[in-house]
Motif scaffolding. Structure first.
Motif, PDB file in Angstrom:
ATOM      1  N   LEU A 226       6.349  19.630   4.880  1.00 31.26           N
ATOM      2  CA  LEU A 226       5.392  18.220   4.222  1.00 31.26           C
ATOM      3  C   LEU A 226       5.153  17.340   5.506  1.00 31.26           C
ATOM      4  O   LEU A 226       5.166  16.540   5.710  1.00 31.26           O
ATOM      5  N   ALA A 227       6.885  16.288   5.597  1.00 33.24           N
ATOM      6  CA  ALA A 227       7.402  15.160   5.667  1.00 33.24           C
ATOM      7  C   ALA A 227       6.917  15.506   7.455  1.00 33.24           C
ATOM      8  O   ALA A 227       6.684  14.650   7.967  1.00 33.24           O
ATOM      9  N   ARG A 228       7.056  16.669   8.301  1.00 33.04           N
ATOM     10  CA  ARG A 228       7.046  16.465   9.330  1.00 33.04           C
ATOM     11  C   ARG A 228       4.742  16.560   9.544  1.00 33.04           C
ATOM     12  O   ARG A 228       5.562  16.111  10.580  1.00 33.04           O
ATOM     13  N   ALA A 229       5.262  17.391   9.220  1.00 32.96           N
ATOM     14  CA  ALA A 229       3.240  17.279   9.413  1.00 32.96           C
ATOM     15  C   ALA A 229       2.505  16.040   8.739  1.00 32.96           C
ATOM     16  O   ALA A 229       1.692  15.603   9.330  1.00 32.96           O
ATOM     17  N   ARG A 230       3.062  15.712   7.776  1.00 31.67           N
ATOM     18  CA  ARG A 230       2.696  13.697   7.797  1.00 31.67           C
ATOM     19  C   ARG A 230       2.803  13.281   9.287  1.00 31.67           C
ATOM     20  O   ARG A 230       2.398  11.852   9.294  1.00 31.67           O
ATOM     21  N   ALA A 231       4.174  12.985  10.235  1.00 31.68           N
ATOM     22  CA  ALA A 231       4.609  12.790  10.685  1.00 31.68           C
ATOM     23  C   ALA A 231       3.292  12.215  11.759  1.00 31.68           C
ATOM     24  O   ALA A 231       2.982  11.653  12.530  1.00 31.68           O
TER      25      ALA A 231
ATOM     26  N   MET B  84       0.848  -1.371  -0.417  1.00 30.57           N
ATOM     27  CA  MET B  84       0.086   0.245  -0.213  1.00 30.57           C
ATOM     28  C   MET B  84       0.806   1.141  -0.043  1.00 30.57           C
ATOM     29  O   MET B  84       1.847   1.019   0.656  1.00 30.57           O
ATOM     30  N   ASP B  85       0.269   2.065  -0.483  1.00 29.32           N
ATOM     31  CA  ASP B  85       1.270   3.362  -0.625  1.00 29.32           C
ATOM     32  C   ASP B  85       1.480   4.261   1.016  1.00 29.32           C
ATOM     33  O   ASP B  85       2.537   4.801   1.008  1.00 29.32           O
ATOM     34  N   ASN B  86       0.568   4.250   1.367  1.00 26.05           N
ATOM     35  CA  ASN B  86       0.481   4.806   2.695  1.00 26.05           C
ATOM     36  C   ASN B  86       1.583   4.466   3.716  1.00 26.05           C
ATOM     37  O   ASN B  86       1.632   4.542   4.933  1.00 26.05           O
ATOM     38  N   ALA B  87       1.816   3.091   3.617  1.00 24.34           N
ATOM     39  CA  ALA B  87       2.721   1.817   4.179  1.00 24.34           C
ATOM     40  C   ALA B  87       3.963   2.667   3.908  1.00 24.34           C
ATOM     41  O   ALA B  87       4.670   2.308   4.489  1.00 24.34           O
ATOM     42  N   ARG B  88       4.953   3.540   2.837  1.00 27.01           N
ATOM     43  CA  ARG B  88       5.754   3.881   2.497  1.00 27.01           C
ATOM     44  C   ARG B  88       6.109   5.285   3.088  1.00 27.01           C
ATOM     45  O   ARG B  88       5.586   5.459   3.439  1.00 27.01           O
ATOM     46  N   PRO B  89       7.547   5.528   3.319  1.00 28.22           N
ATOM     47  CA  PRO B  89       7.963   6.542   4.283  1.00 28.22           C
ATOM     48  C   PRO B  89       6.943   8.141   3.623  1.00 28.22           C
ATOM     49  O   PRO B  89       6.936   7.293   2.163  1.00 28.22           O
ATOM     50  N   PRO B  90       6.867   8.750   4.042  1.00 32.77           N
ATOM     51  CA  PRO B  90       6.718  10.329   3.740  1.00 32.77           C
ATOM     52  C   PRO B  90       6.918  10.782   2.457  1.00 32.77           C
ATOM     53  O   PRO B  90       6.433  10.697   1.439  1.00 32.77           O
ATOM     54  N   TRP B  91       8.720  10.537   2.241  1.00 32.12           N
ATOM     55  CA  TRP B  91       9.081  11.460   1.804  1.00 32.12           C
ATOM     56  C   TRP B  91       9.596  10.494   0.059  1.00 32.12           C
ATOM     57  O   TRP B  91       9.398  10.704  -0.594  1.00 32.12           O
ATOM     58  N   ALA B  92       8.676   9.471   0.576  1.00 35.68           N
ATOM     59  CA  ALA B  92       9.036   8.209  -0.627  1.00 35.68           C
ATOM     60  C   ALA B  92       6.988   7.705  -1.221  1.00 35.68           C
ATOM     61  O   ALA B  92       7.249   7.511  -2.122  1.00 35.68           O
ATOM     62  N   ARG B  93       6.265   9.583  -1.015  1.00 33.46           N
ATOM     63  CA  ARG B  93       5.395   9.215  -1.300  1.00 33.46           C
ATOM     64  C   ARG B  93       4.912  10.722  -2.173  1.00 33.46           C
ATOM     65  O   ARG B  93       4.019  11.377  -2.026  1.00 33.46           O
ATOM     66  N   ARG B  94       6.046  11.109  -3.837  1.00 33.01           N
ATOM     67  CA  ARG B  94       5.553  12.323  -4.306  1.00 33.01           C
ATOM     68  C   ARG B  94       5.670  12.328  -5.717  1.00 33.01           C
ATOM     69  O   ARG B  94       7.191  11.630  -5.730  1.00 33.01           O
ATOM     70  N   PRO B  95       4.822  12.346  -6.374  1.00 30.45           N
ATOM     71  CA  PRO B  95       5.436  12.704  -7.588  1.00 30.45           C
ATOM     72  C   PRO B  95       6.338  13.506  -8.564  1.00 30.45           C
ATOM     73  O   PRO B  95       6.437  14.281  -7.819  1.00 30.45           O
ATOM     74  N   GLY B  96       6.994  12.648  -9.366  1.00 28.07           N
ATOM     75  CA  GLY B  96       8.142  13.857  -9.677  1.00 28.07           C
ATOM     76  C   GLY B  96       8.038  14.447 -11.413  1.00 28.07           C
ATOM     77  O   GLY B  96       6.660  14.803 -11.436  1.00 28.07           O
ATOM     78  N   ALA B  97       8.797  14.742 -11.513  1.00 27.60           N
ATOM     79  CA  ALA B  97       8.660  15.648 -13.197  1.00 27.60           C
ATOM     80  C   ALA B  97       7.831  14.393 -14.253  1.00 27.60           C
ATOM     81  O   ALA B  97       7.996  13.735 -13.977  1.00 27.60           O
ATOM     82  N   ALA B  98       6.571  15.527 -15.191  1.00 31.37           N
ATOM     83  CA  ALA B  98       5.684  15.034 -15.685  1.00 31.37           C
ATOM     84  C   ALA B  98       5.452  13.513 -15.216  1.00 31.37           C
ATOM     85  O   ALA B  98       4.716  12.513 -16.144  1.00 31.37           O
ATOM     86  N   GLY B  99       4.902  13.274 -14.168  1.00 32.27           N
ATOM     87  CA  GLY B  99       3.907  12.760 -13.812  1.00 32.27           C
ATOM     88  C   GLY B  99       4.986  10.948 -13.214  1.00 32.27           C
ATOM     89  O   GLY B  99       4.017  10.341 -12.064  1.00 32.27           O
TER      90      GLY B  99
ATOM     91  N   ALA C  55      16.574  28.220  -3.576  1.00 34.25           N
ATOM     92  CA  ALA C  55      15.439  27.773  -4.422  1.00 34.25           C
ATOM     93  C   ALA C  55      15.572  26.480  -3.894  1.00 34.25           C
ATOM     94  O   ALA C  55      14.422  25.678  -2.995  1.00 34.25           O
ATOM     95  N   SER C  56      16.440  25.506  -3.763  1.00 32.03           N
ATOM     96  CA  SER C  56      16.599  24.703  -3.513  1.00 32.03           C
ATOM     97  C   SER C  56      16.717  24.555  -1.970  1.00 32.03           C
ATOM     98  O   SER C  56      16.071  23.710  -1.457  1.00 32.03           O
ATOM     99  N   GLU C  57      16.911  25.379  -1.288  1.00 30.97           N
ATOM    100  CA  GLU C  57      16.788  25.165   0.128  1.00 30.97           C
ATOM    101  C   GLU C  57      14.923  25.797   0.125  1.00 30.97           C
ATOM    102  O   GLU C  57      14.600  25.108   1.681  1.00 30.97           O
ATOM    103  N   LEU C  58      15.052  26.799  -0.139  1.00 29.67           N
ATOM    104  CA  LEU C  58      13.501  27.062  -0.112  1.00 29.67           C
ATOM    105  C   LEU C  58      12.645  25.539  -0.343  1.00 29.67           C
ATOM    106  O   LEU C  58      11.587  24.902   0.603  1.00 29.67           O
ATOM    107  N   ALA C  59      12.628  24.452  -1.493  1.00 36.71           N
ATOM    108  CA  ALA C  59      12.434  23.428  -1.557  1.00 36.71           C
ATOM    109  C   ALA C  59      12.731  22.543  -0.364  1.00 36.71           C
ATOM    110  O   ALA C  59      11.489  21.520  -0.415  1.00 36.71           O
ATOM    111  N   ARG C  60      14.054  22.403  -0.160  1.00 39.14           N
ATOM    112  CA  ARG C  60      13.624  21.343   1.216  1.00 39.14           C
ATOM    113  C   ARG C  60      13.556  21.393   2.123  1.00 39.14           C
ATOM    114  O   ARG C  60      12.906  20.600   2.787  1.00 39.14           O
ATOM    115  N   VAL C  61      12.884  23.170   3.080  1.00 35.99           N
ATOM    116  CA  VAL C  61      12.082  23.549   3.998  1.00 35.99           C
ATOM    117  C   VAL C  61      11.117  23.360   4.202  1.00 35.99           C
ATOM    118  O   VAL C  61      10.435  22.541   4.787  1.00 35.99           O
ATOM    119  N   ARG C  62      10.833  23.359   2.300  1.00 33.57           N
ATOM    120  CA  ARG C  62       9.115  22.861   2.220  1.00 33.57           C
ATOM    121  C   ARG C  62       8.944  21.462   2.868  1.00 33.57           C
ATOM    122  O   ARG C  62       8.079  20.727   2.921  1.00 33.57           O
TER     123      ARG C  62
END
Length: 415
Positions: free
Chosen positions: A186-191, A1-16, A175-182
């Motif tokens: 999100l991972a903290r909120a999911r946890a 199940m997708d919900n059983a994966r770690p929070p950082w492993a449930r994110r769509p990448g580029a082009a789907g 931009a990279s640092e902002l993406a990392r913080v964001r």
């Protein structure tokens, strides 16, 4: 199940595509290779650099080595999520070699930006900053000091150009640092949501365990006492034995009904209960059952009685029920006194018996599931329970349940 994966492993990448941006064991991350986005970057870099080569502005025309550096630097991005540190470093080396060779400027900066972005988002900030800073340093050295020995052997570059490059570097890193913080947020909120769900599940299991314990302990204690009476009087007093058996039947029927109600909440957790939860209005039934077990109960009420929220009413009833059950099971006393005091903003409950404790049936104050369950019920409502021997003999249970926070506790136990 997708919900059983770690929070950082449930994110769509580029082009789907789906990929994991977080580091796994050994610093790697799982997921599919981002081949679609890598292919798009490869086409962009190759076409854009060849277009820039048509108007080189004194730069060296693209040759097989230049094409190879462009292609390798772009294709390395295929592994930016599995090996972010190595990818950022290798892409930076390709870019530095490209600039040092004097090839035309073009969208090769995109490969450096994506490599640094992937490394920063994965948590390897030092590697990313060093990679981007190293390329910038190479560019400065080549453009202002080493241009005499490296192609295209033209004069030093204008410093205004370096300001543009510096602004581009800062923008990429920011931009990279902002993406990392964001992403970390999100991972903290999911946890936190997952932890809250586990906490609610644990609280629900504890609530059901308390309900089952209180229902079964009381009813089985009554059944046990009456079964002993029936066996003792079966031959000498059949009529009294019949009364004991009738009490057993009534207690078992009531226990089955309450257990069925608790189990129904498990099968349909979102539905309202089919029968109202027991409350202090059922104290007469409780004292009657205790009387059937040979325990005379005297109930007194002090203060003006007020309507209690369902959760508080249930907790008060269960505390009295468990206290009387303990007397039946562990005390030789055949009388018990229950006092309900409606104080301003609180309900005080006191249950006394005169003892003594039965041999082999003593339960230390504060021990056992029954007393623990009473304390948990009171604590859930902001109250407390004290239980222990009295100085003059016997045993006392005293509970204090505040009534001020009704809005919070009205449906806490039955939601």
């Amino acid at each position: 199940m997708d919900n059983a994966r770690p929070p950082w492993a449930r994110r769509p990448g580029a082009a789907g595509e789906r990929w994991a941006a977080g580091p796994g064991p050994g610093g790697r991350a799982g997921g599919r290779l981002p081949w679609r986005s890598t292919l798009a970057v490869t086409v962009l870099v190759t076409v854009g650099s060849n277009a820039a080569a048509h108007n080189p502005h004194g730069r060296v025309p693209l040759d097989p080595l230049g094409h190879a550096l462009l292609l390798v630097g772009a294709l390395l991005l295929l592994f930016r999520h599995r090996f972010p540190r190595a990818t950022a470093s290798a892409v930076a080396i390709c870019c530095a070699a490209y600039f040092a060779a004097g090839y035309p400027y073009g969208p090769i900066f995109v490969t450096l930006a994506l490599g640094a972005y992937a490394a920063i988002v994965a948590g390897h900030r030092v590697v990313a900053w060093c990679a981007v800073g190293g390329v910038w340093l190479v560019h400065l050295l080549v453009a202002h000091w080493l241009y005499r020995w490296l192609p295209p052997h033209i004069g030093p570059a204008p410093w205004a150009q370096e300001l543009v490059v510096a602004a581009w570097v800062v923008a990429v890193l920011a931009a990279s640092e902002l993406a990392r913080v964001r992403r970390e947020q999100l991972a903290r909120a999911r946890a936190e949501r997952a932890a809250a769900e586990r906490r609610r599940a644990d609280e629900e299991r504890l609530r059901i365990a308390r309900e089952l314990h209180d229902v079964l302990a009381h009813s089985i204690s009554v059944i046990n006492v009456q079964a002993g009476v029936g066996l003792a009087l079966l031959d000498s007093d059949p009529e009294q034995a019949r009364t004991a058996l009738t009490t057993i039947k009534s207690a078992s029927k009531e226990a089955l009904g309450e257990v069925r109600q608790v189990l129904d909440t498990l099968r349909t957790p979102g539905d309202a209960p089919r029968a109202p939860a027991p409350g202090l209005d059922r104290l007469p039934e409780l004292t009657e059952q205790a009387g059937g077990a040979g325990l005379a109960v005297d109930v007194t009420t002090e203060g003006a009685r007020v309507a209690l929220p369902p959760g508080t009413d249930l907790a008060a009833f269960r505390i009295v029920q468990e206290a009387l059950t303990n007397i039946v099971r562990h005390s030789g006393s055949r009388t018990a006194r229950v006092r309900l005091r409606y104080a301003p903003g609180a309900l005080e409950i006191r249950v006394d018996d005169d003892g003594p404790a039965t041999a082999g049936g003593t339960e230390p104050a504060g021990g056992g599931n029954g007393l623990a369950g009473m304390r948990e019920r009171a604590a859930a409502l902001g109250g407390s329970v004290e239980a222990g021997p009295r100085p003059d003999g016997g045993f006392r249970v005293r509970a204090h349940i505040p009534l001020a926070a009704r809005a919070r506790t009205a449906t806490e136990e039955e939601s």
